[in-house]
Design a protein around this motif. Structure first.
Motif, PDB file in Angstrom:
ATOM      1  N   ALA A  24       1.106  -1.090   0.282  1.00  0.00           N
ATOM      2  CA  ALA A  24      -0.181   0.154  -0.397  1.00  0.00           C
ATOM      3  C   ALA A  24       0.565   1.352  -0.241  1.00  0.00           C
ATOM      4  O   ALA A  24      -0.209   1.899   0.016  1.00  0.00           O
ATOM      5  N   ALA A  28       0.737   5.913  -1.476  1.00  0.00           N
ATOM      6  CA  ALA A  28       0.318   6.534  -0.216  1.00  0.00           C
ATOM      7  C   ALA A  28       0.750   7.865  -1.103  1.00  0.00           C
ATOM      8  O   ALA A  28      -0.002   8.858  -0.848  1.00  0.00           O
ATOM      9  N   HIS A 119      -3.920 -10.469  -4.480  1.00  0.00           N
ATOM     10  CA  HIS A 119      -4.909  -9.745  -4.144  1.00  0.00           C
ATOM     11  C   HIS A 119      -5.904  -9.412  -4.391  1.00  0.00           C
ATOM     12  O   HIS A 119      -7.507  -9.092  -4.452  1.00  0.00           O
ATOM     13  N   PHE A 166      -9.829 -12.018   3.400  1.00  0.00           N
ATOM     14  CA  PHE A 166      -9.295 -12.736   4.244  1.00  0.00           C
ATOM     15  C   PHE A 166      -9.433 -13.798   4.282  1.00  0.00           C
ATOM     16  O   PHE A 166     -11.270 -14.080   4.321  1.00  0.00           O
ATOM     17  N   PRO A 218       9.635   3.895   4.535  1.00  0.00           N
ATOM     18  CA  PRO A 218      10.114   5.163   5.876  1.00  0.00           C
ATOM     19  C   PRO A 218      10.259   4.824   6.978  1.00  0.00           C
ATOM     20  O   PRO A 218      10.653   5.174   8.302  1.00  0.00           O
ATOM     21  N   GLU A 219       8.889   3.863   7.157  1.00  0.00           N
ATOM     22  CA  GLU A 219       9.055   3.211   8.962  1.00  0.00           C
ATOM     23  C   GLU A 219       9.921   1.658   8.699  1.00  0.00           C
ATOM     24  O   GLU A 219      10.109   1.202   8.375  1.00  0.00           O
ATOM     25  N   THR A 221      10.288  -2.286   9.592  1.00  0.00           N
ATOM     26  CA  THR A 221       9.151  -3.222   9.136  1.00  0.00           C
ATOM     27  C   THR A 221      10.224  -4.684   9.527  1.00  0.00           C
ATOM     28  O   THR A 221      11.503  -4.919   9.667  1.00  0.00           O
ATOM     29  N   GLU A 233      13.132   5.867   3.411  1.00  0.00           N
ATOM     30  CA  GLU A 233      12.411   7.058   2.495  1.00  0.00           C
ATOM     31  C   GLU A 233      11.335   6.807   2.119  1.00  0.00           C
ATOM     32  O   GLU A 233      11.250   4.975   1.599  1.00  0.00           O
ATOM     33  N   ALA A 235       8.758   5.361  -0.838  1.00  0.00           N
ATOM     34  CA  ALA A 235       9.313   5.535  -2.301  1.00  0.00           C
ATOM     35  C   ALA A 235       9.336   6.503  -3.568  1.00  0.00           C
ATOM     36  O   ALA A 235       9.861   6.426  -4.347  1.00  0.00           O
ATOM     37  N   GLU A 236       8.249   7.429  -3.762  1.00  0.00           N
ATOM     38  CA  GLU A 236       8.377   8.142  -4.649  1.00  0.00           C
ATOM     39  C   GLU A 236       9.310   9.137  -4.427  1.00  0.00           C
ATOM     40  O   GLU A 236       9.481   9.936  -5.341  1.00  0.00           O
TER      41      GLU A 236
HETATM   42  N1  APR Z   1       6.702   5.159   0.254  1.00  0.00           N
HETATM   43  C1  APR Z   1       6.969   3.804   0.671  1.00  0.00           C
HETATM   44  N2  APR Z   1       6.444   3.644   2.127  1.00  0.00           N
HETATM   45  C2  APR Z   1       5.790   3.655   2.531  1.00  0.00           C
HETATM   46  C3  APR Z   1       4.782   5.385   2.231  1.00  0.00           C
HETATM   47  C4  APR Z   1       5.379   5.348   1.364  1.00  0.00           C
HETATM   48  N3  APR Z   1       5.516   6.293   0.577  1.00  0.00           N
HETATM   49  N4  APR Z   1       4.058   5.284   2.970  1.00  0.00           N
HETATM   50  C5  APR Z   1       3.384   4.194   3.986  1.00  0.00           C
HETATM   51  N5  APR Z   1       4.612   3.836   3.181  1.00  0.00           N
HETATM   52  C6  APR Z   1       5.151   2.002   4.268  1.00  0.00           C
HETATM   53  C7  APR Z   1       4.127   2.257   5.914  1.00  0.00           C
HETATM   54  O1  APR Z   1       5.118   3.080   6.455  1.00  0.00           O
HETATM   55  C8  APR Z   1       3.863   0.747   5.900  1.00  0.00           C
HETATM   56  O2  APR Z   1       4.810   0.198   6.115  1.00  0.00           O
HETATM   57  O3  APR Z   1       3.761   1.066   3.725  1.00  0.00           O
HETATM   58  C9  APR Z   1       3.619  -0.030   4.558  1.00  0.00           C
HETATM   59  C10 APR Z   1       1.874  -0.507   4.391  1.00  0.00           C
HETATM   60  O4  APR Z   1       2.020  -0.805   4.846  1.00  0.00           O
HETATM   61  P1  APR Z   1       0.466  -1.857   4.994  1.00  0.00           P
HETATM   62  O5  APR Z   1      -0.927  -0.676   5.590  1.00  0.00           O
HETATM   63  O6  APR Z   1       0.047  -2.688   6.425  1.00  0.00           O
HETATM   64  O7  APR Z   1      -0.269  -2.416   3.939  1.00  0.00           O
HETATM   65  P2  APR Z   1       0.610  -3.456   2.878  1.00  0.00           P
HETATM   66  O8  APR Z   1       1.575  -4.391   3.462  1.00  0.00           O
HETATM   67  O9  APR Z   1       0.119  -3.062   0.932  1.00  0.00           O
HETATM   68  O10 APR Z   1      -1.004  -4.476   3.558  1.00  0.00           O
HETATM   69  C11 APR Z   1      -0.413  -5.794   2.867  1.00  0.00           C
HETATM   70  O11 APR Z   1      -2.744  -6.192   3.818  1.00  0.00           O
HETATM   71  O12 APR Z   1      -4.724  -5.275   4.485  1.00  0.00           O
HETATM   72  C12 APR Z   1      -4.011  -6.254   3.668  1.00  0.00           C
HETATM   73  O13 APR Z   1      -5.363  -7.077   1.505  1.00  0.00           O
HETATM   74  C13 APR Z   1      -4.140  -6.395   2.609  1.00  0.00           C
HETATM   75  O14 APR Z   1      -3.345  -6.345   0.819  1.00  0.00           O
HETATM   76  C14 APR Z   1      -2.416  -5.155   1.881  1.00  0.00           C
HETATM   77  C15 APR Z   1      -2.279  -6.005   2.878  1.00  0.00           C
END
Ligand code: APR
Length: 422
Positions: A24, A28, A119, A166, A218-219, A221, A233, A235-236
């Motif tokens: 996701a 963003a 998905h 899920f 940026p966070e 994991t 940092e 992605a964009e």
């Molecule tokens: N650039 C890079 N990463 C970013 C940015 C950005 N601009 N903004 C946020 N993030 C990171 C966050 O730090 C977080 O670690 O994107 C990650 C988003 O994580 P989730 O919200 O958990 O999304 P995702 O990993 O895609 O979730 C996986 O879970 O809920 C289900 O089916 C849904 O496909 C999804 C799956």
């Protein structure tokens, strides 16, 4: 960060097997909320109420309200720079693979080819009753749906979103292709919390296969401490920088007064401008040089084939006129009938300034030196003194006769590299 970017850029060789898995976070910057985190989609919702088959069985209307709301929001979002870079890599690197957990369709809208969607897609729907009259699933872009849940056009039962919820099985074929893609040289995990399986396990697969692993997020994991290089940092920002560190696109060409840039799907707007040119459309379509279609479809087809070095369109820019193309050049390695074709079309006002020669020379050099084509042919409608002079200056053999619709046409060809084809 710069030195890390450079070391990753060095690994992105032209023939490298590169796999990028996104979540996701990559969307963003397009204004699409992520799932977890402070303003995440799951904040205030329980996924058991919205994204499971049981939730749908209990209240299809409630589930659809959430999906219809997300579809409405997504309809107003555009791909961002991260999507565009990944789309251009899908053309630049012949062994590039893109896996996404996202259902938003933004990678495809940026023009990425062959996206492995783990998905599913929020733009697909399926008959909840799996009625025999309906296909397995199909695309429906209606936004918003006038009635919720939208009815199946075949049996009248409720439709469901074409996403994987899920507790549901992922498409086995897609998972197998993702696993295959983890046998790579460089594996990126971009914008995902790396929590949801099986996607979270792909990183380990890639490591076991000896891939260099990179995280862009940026966070912190669970992947951060595991990867070879963690770039903390967004992605964009990271992906365009990495792209810039790769240097010019190998298919970008320059001549003394012109820049020729490969037509990439992000250039659909420029393609539109070209396509409104009656002659360009007629020439490309009526001679079946490219498939008939909308500018988007053609740009995508061009881009996909382009990756296989078979067909390409370049937008031609005068150096001093940075933004608006003065025309286009095209090349098809297996032209209809007689073999490789070169086509060039500059807007008439630019003819006679030597630009057509220069653009064509650039493309010819590419045809003979990079693509190693044995021969190039082409045709130009409504020849005049200037087009004849251009072809002669290029060392082409040419012949004037009736072309399609009986139009006066110059057919030209070169056997091997023409003496002045540079
Ligand atoms: N650039 C890079 N990463 C970013 C940015 C950005 N601009 N903004 C946020 N993030 C990171 C966050 O730090 C977080 O670690 O994107 C990650 C988003 O994580 P989730 O919200 O958990 O999304 P995702 O990993 O895609 O979730 C996986 O879970 O809920 C289900 O089916 C849904 O496909 C999804 C799956």
């Amino acid at each position: 960060m710069r030195s890390r970017l450079l070391s990753v850029a060095r690994a992105l060789r032209a023939d490298a097997r590169i796999t990028v898995m996104t979540g996701a976070g990559v969307s963003a910057a397009s204004g699409v909320p992520t799932f977890r985190g402070a303003d995440g989609l799951w904040k205030g919702f329980r996924l058991e109420d919205l994204a499971t088959p049981d939730a749908f069985a209990r209240s299809p209307h409630r589930v659809w309200e959430w999906y219809d709301w997300r579809r409405q929001a997504l309809a107003g979002c555009l791909p961002n720079r991260a999507h565009h870079v990944l789309a251009s890599w899908s053309l630049r690197f012949p062994r590039f693979r893109l896996i996404t957990q996202n259902v938003d369709g933004l990678h495809e809208r940026a023009g990425a080819a062959d996206v492995l969607r783990l998905h599913g897609s929020i733009w697909d729907v399926r008959c909840w009753n799996r009625c025999t009259a309906s296909p397995d699933q199909w695309r429906d872009d209606t936004v918003p749906f006038p009635v919720l849940p939208p009815p199946c056009p075949h049996c009248g039962g409720p439709l469901r979103p074409g996403v994987v919820w899920f507790g549901e099985m992922l498409d086995r074929d897609v998972v197998d292709r993702c696993l295959d893609a983890t046998c790579c040289d460089v594996f990126f995990t971009v914008g995902t919390s790396a929590l949801v399986h099986p996607a979270a396990g792909f990183l380990d697969h890639a490591r076991r296969h000896g891939a260099m692993t990179v995280e862009v997020n940026p966070e912190v994991t669970p992947a951060t401490s595991v990867v070879d290089t963690a770039i903390s940092e967004r992605a964009e920002l990271v992906l365009p920088e990495l792209d810039a560190a790769l240097g010019a696109h190998p298919l970008a060409l320059s001549t003394a007064r012109l820049r020729l840039e490969p037509l990439l799907p992000k250039d659909v707007e420029a393609a539109h401008r070209l396509w409104t040119h009656r002659d360009v459309r007629r020439y490309l379509w009526d001679d079946r040089i490219i498939p008939r279609g909308t500018a988007e479809e053609v740009a995508r087809a061009s881009a996909t084939d382009f990756a296989r070095y078979r067909f390409g369109l370049w937008l031609v820019y005068a150096r001093e006129e940075a933004r608006t193309p003065v025309g286009f050049c095209g090349l098809r390695a297996d032209g209809v009938g007689a073999g490789p074709q070169l086509l060039f079309g500059l807007y008439p006002k630019h003819w006679g300034q030597g630009l057509a020669q220069e653009a064509s020379r650039g493309v010819l050099a590419h045809a003979f030196e990079t693509l190693r084509l044995p021969r190039v042919i082409g045709a130009a409608d409504a020849p005049n003194e200037r087009s004849v002079r251009t072809l002669a200056a290029l060392g082409m053999r040419f012949e004037r006769r009736a072309g399609h619709d009986g139009l006066d046409t110059l057919f030209y060809s070169t056997e091997g590299r023409p003496p002045s084809g540079r």
